[in-house]
Enzyme design. Structure first.
Site, PDB file in Angstrom:
ATOM      1  CD  GLU A   1      -2.135  -2.169   1.117  1.00 21.44           C
ATOM      2  OE1 GLU A   1      -1.023  -2.658   1.428  1.00 21.44           O
ATOM      3  OE2 GLU A   1      -3.144  -2.858   0.891  1.00 21.44           O
TER       4      GLU A   1
ATOM      5  CG  HIS B   1      -9.717  -6.913   8.236  1.00 22.92           C
ATOM      6  ND1 HIS B   1      -8.868  -7.527   9.132  1.00 22.92           N
ATOM      7  CD2 HIS B   1      -9.149  -7.044   7.018  1.00 22.92           C
ATOM      8  CE1 HIS B   1      -7.826  -8.018   8.472  1.00 22.92           C
ATOM      9  NE2 HIS B   1      -7.967  -7.741   7.194  1.00 22.92           N
TER      10      HIS B   1
END
Lengths: 411, 359
Positions: B89, B158
């Site tokens: 990322e 998450h």
């Protein structure tokens, strides 16, 4: 032979000798200079065309990683090029020293990371690419702002935080930008993925441009750099990664920071070369070689420039707690990039001492004028405080420090 | 004339009810479109409209998108414009920002915004602040998009909502659509915007169908960033929400209506810049405010709204303290019963309305 004697040529102060030379060296230097200058009187009495227009120099072989061959072992230097490189490096040197002065006078505040000692890198790289190529670096960026089209005036005025600064006083030392130059980046290593992104745009837009992406020996251990190596290589981005290894990441020597100090090999699957970063011709030839590699569609390449900074990491670091003054002095006397170029040109009759002196004087004046501007130009107006938040946006309101203060922001 | 228009519109709605199963894009009637398809359409149209737009992220190309948002795009536009990235990322977000600086218009997808934390330096320090630091020399036209907030059973790492984190920072625009129309119109606006936009989607909303008007089906349909929408008119209390929680507010409003309490439900659509004016106007009518969000309470979206209302003209119109309905102040647990009780439920909204109205 008849010698038209010009008094000024005989009136010869040993200004080229540094303070550390012994008096014998001074005398020898003096007498050879006198002889040389007498001969030159004859020469200069005719025309400047009697200077050597071009010479070839042997340059150090680069260490190679995953490359069959490297840059050439010889470099050609024309008189014009030499004078231009000399002038630019001297401008950089003087500009950084002036910044040092202004910082100590508290006219420059905050961070100030100086580049003196590393001039051959910035000038050599620019000599190997075009202005239409792209470049991004970290925070030791004043010299690159110059090579990428900025003026000394606007650089210095940015350091002093004035409205005439290249970023209108809003960026400071670490955030200067010009066309095709993406700063000036404060977060160590963050500029490397950005540079690969610029390279992606180059490839996407098909303009045969490349991006030079610089980082230091300290940043070289950052994870995002390895992420970038991976993607740049996978997608064959036209990116020249350049590690300016000045042997210290802040106060930490390379041996204490890196398990492998062969920075040119750290790209693993990316071919690399290790270059003498104090020799401008070496840097230029390596850059040309790397640029050719990228432009031929082979993907990224990595260059390690072995260089040295005379100042500490920044102005708040004296730079002598983690290295000895002797070390700094040794580099200054044996490997200074400006001296190296100067000696080459003089010993090959490519320029005269006077000519170079004249350049020094001009440079000094340019720096003085710029410093004058940078200290007298007014600070940015308070109206500018909230501007430049968004591009191409209608004017908007920004909350001030309290609920009743509504400030105006335009693009 | 107005009644004729009403008649025609209701006629269209009757037709659309019949056509509900069919997806005729050229049909004059409104159609049912899922949020997923709306996002897909938005990207497809913008990719077609401007060659500089491209999409990068994990699984966006050959996998058709982790949540199938980019389905069909790689097949249509190819490797150059739809790029699969490795799972890095920080690296690919930085690459996206650099590409934006050099003249392209990237859409950078984070598989969820939880992973954007690895790249957050690039979003804030490289994207958001650059136009300001360069005093207008260097714009960064980029969209960071992906699902945000709680999903179902994905547990603590998450499930975080990042609306408050990103909305804290000047230089960013932060958008949080609810309906399919929101998704399409706002994503198109975001892509056309010359500034960094954080586009917070919601995984649980992807499959939800909404009626999309004829106007919204047009390739030029955009919703301006920074304007809230009143989804339901009401007189007794203002409910301000964003993303999936708007659905819960509407459901709560439907229940409360049976008891004679009429809620005005405002869909924020954009978190930053906040449409404080819309909220204030509503409070001046209803005299009561409740914010509803999925994220944590401390220093959150609701906290900001309440602060603004305190400081603004609407304060004097409040008949009771403004309150927030938020997620519970804990990391998200896994077990269903625990997860269900970690985020606002309809009953929590109803309870808070009644407390605020003192009924």
């Amino acid at each position: 032979m008849p010698l038209p004697l010009f008094p000024e040529h005989l009136n010869f102060p040993a200004h080229n000798a540094s303070a550390n030379d012994s008096s014998i060296t001074k005398q020898i230097f003096f007498s050879t200079n006198v002889i040389r200058s007498l001969l030159r009187v004859v020469v200069s009495a005719r025309t400047y065309a009697d200077f050597t227009p071009q010479a070839t120099f042997d340059i150090k072989k680069c260490d190679l990683h995953k490359l069959e061959e490297g840059p050439p072992l010889q470099a050609m230097l024309s008189r014009e090029e030499g004078l231009q490189y000399y002038r630019t490096m001297q401008t950089m040197r003087r500009m950084e020293l002036k910044a040092d002065q202004l910082y100590k006078q508290k006219i420059i505040r905050g961070f100030c990371h100086l580049y003196d000692g590393q001039e051959a890198c910035a000038v050599g790289i620019e000599a190997g690419i075009n202005l239409s190529d792209h470049l991004i670096t970290a925070y030791r960026a004043h010299a690159y702002t110059l090579t990428r089209g900025g003026t000394v005036r606007e650089i210095m005025a940015e350091l002093t935080g004035r409205r005439g600064g290249i970023a209108k006083g809003k960026g400071g030392s670490m955030h200067m930008y010009t066309k095709n130059f993406y700063g000036g980046n404060g977060i160590v290593g963050a500029q490397v993925p950005l540079g690969a992104g610029v390279a992606l745009a180059c490839k996407y837009l098909g303009k045969n441009e490349l991006c030079v992406c610089l980082y230091g020996d300290g940043a070289a251990n950052q994870g995002q750099i390895f992420e970038t190596y991976n993607m740049a290589s996978l997608w064959k981005l036209p990116c020249i990664f350049i590690c300016e290894n000045n042997k210290y990441g802040m106060g930490t020597s390379v041996e204490r920071a890196a398990a492998s100090t062969d920075y040119y090999k750290r790209g693993d699957f990316i071919p690399g070369l290790r270059v003498d970063g104090m020799d401008i011709l070496c840097v230029r030839e390596a850059t040309k070689f790397a640029a050719e590699h990228c432009r031929s569609g082979k993907g990224p390449i990595l260059m390690e420039l072995q260089t040295y900074r005379y100042h500490g990491h920044s102005m708040s670091d004296p730079g002598v707690s983690y290295r000895t003054r002797e070390e700094i002095q040794e580099v200054r006397s044996k490997s200074d990039p400006i001296s190296m170029l100067k000696d080459r040109m003089l010993s090959n009759n490519m320029a005269s001492v006077e000519e170079l002196k004249e350049i020094d004087v001009e440079v000094r004046k340019e720096i003085e004028d710029a410093a004058q501007f940078a200290t007298t130009d007014p600070e940015p107006p308070l109206d500018d405080l909230c501007n430049h938040i968004f591009y191409n946006n209608p004017p908007m309101e920004v909350r001030g420090t309290n609920p009743w203060t509504k400030l105006k922001s335009v693009s | 004339m107005a009644s004729l228009r009403c008649f025609l519109r209701s006629g269209k709605n009757a037709v659309s009810a019949v056509l509900r199963r069919e997806f005729h894009r050229t049909s004059p009637a409104a159609v049912q479109v899922t949020v997923r398809d709306a996002l897909n359409q938005a990207m497809d149209e913008e990719l077609e409209r401007d060659e500089r737009v491209f999409l990068l992220g994990e699984e966006v190309a050959q996998y058709d998108g982790a949540y199938k948002i980019s389905r069909g795009l790689w097949k249509k536009y190819g490797d150059k414009r739809i790029i699969d990235t490795p799972i890095t990322e920080m690296g690919f977000a930085g690459i996206a920002v650099g590409a934006a600086m050099a003249g392209l218009r990237p859409i950078c997808e984070f598989m969820t915004f939880n992973f954007s934390m690895q790249a957050i330096d690039q979003v804030i320090n490289s994207a958001a602040k650059t136009y300001y630091m360069s005093a207008g020399l260097q714009p960064v036209p980029i969209v960071f998009r992906g699902p945000n907030g709680a999903s179902a059973g994905v547990a603590a790492q998450h499930s975080q909502c990042f609306a408050a984190w990103y909305s804290h920072c000047p230089g960013l625009k932060v958008v949080s659509p609810w309906s399919a129309e929101d998704a399409k119109g706002l994503l198109k606006s975001a892509i056309r915007d010359d500034n960094p936009v954080v586009f917070l989607e919601n995984e649980l909303m992807y499959g939800v169908p909404f009626e999309m008007s004829e106007e919204a089906q047009s390739k030029d349909f955009i919703i301006p960033i920074g304007k809230a929408k009143i989804e339901r008119q009401g007189n007794h209390v203002t409910l301000v929400s964003h993303s999936r929680m708007v659905s819960l507010c509407l459901d709560a409003a439907a229940v409360l209506a049976k008891e004679g309490i009429e809620c005005e439900v405002i869909n924020m659509r954009t978190i930053r810049p906040l449409d404080a004016e819309a909220i204030e106007t509503s409070i001046m009518k209803t005299n009561h405010l409740i914010t509803v969000e999925g994220g944590w309470p401390q220093f959150g979206v609701g906290a900001e709204i309440l602060g603004r209302i305190m400081e603004g003209p609407a304060f004097n119109y409040l008949d009771a303290p403004a309150v927030r309905v938020t997620g519970v102040d804990i990391p998200m647990p896994y077990a269903k019963i625990l997860e269900d009780n970690s985020i606002p439920q309809i009953k929590d909204i109803i309870f808070s309305v009644k407390k605020t109205l003192n009924v």
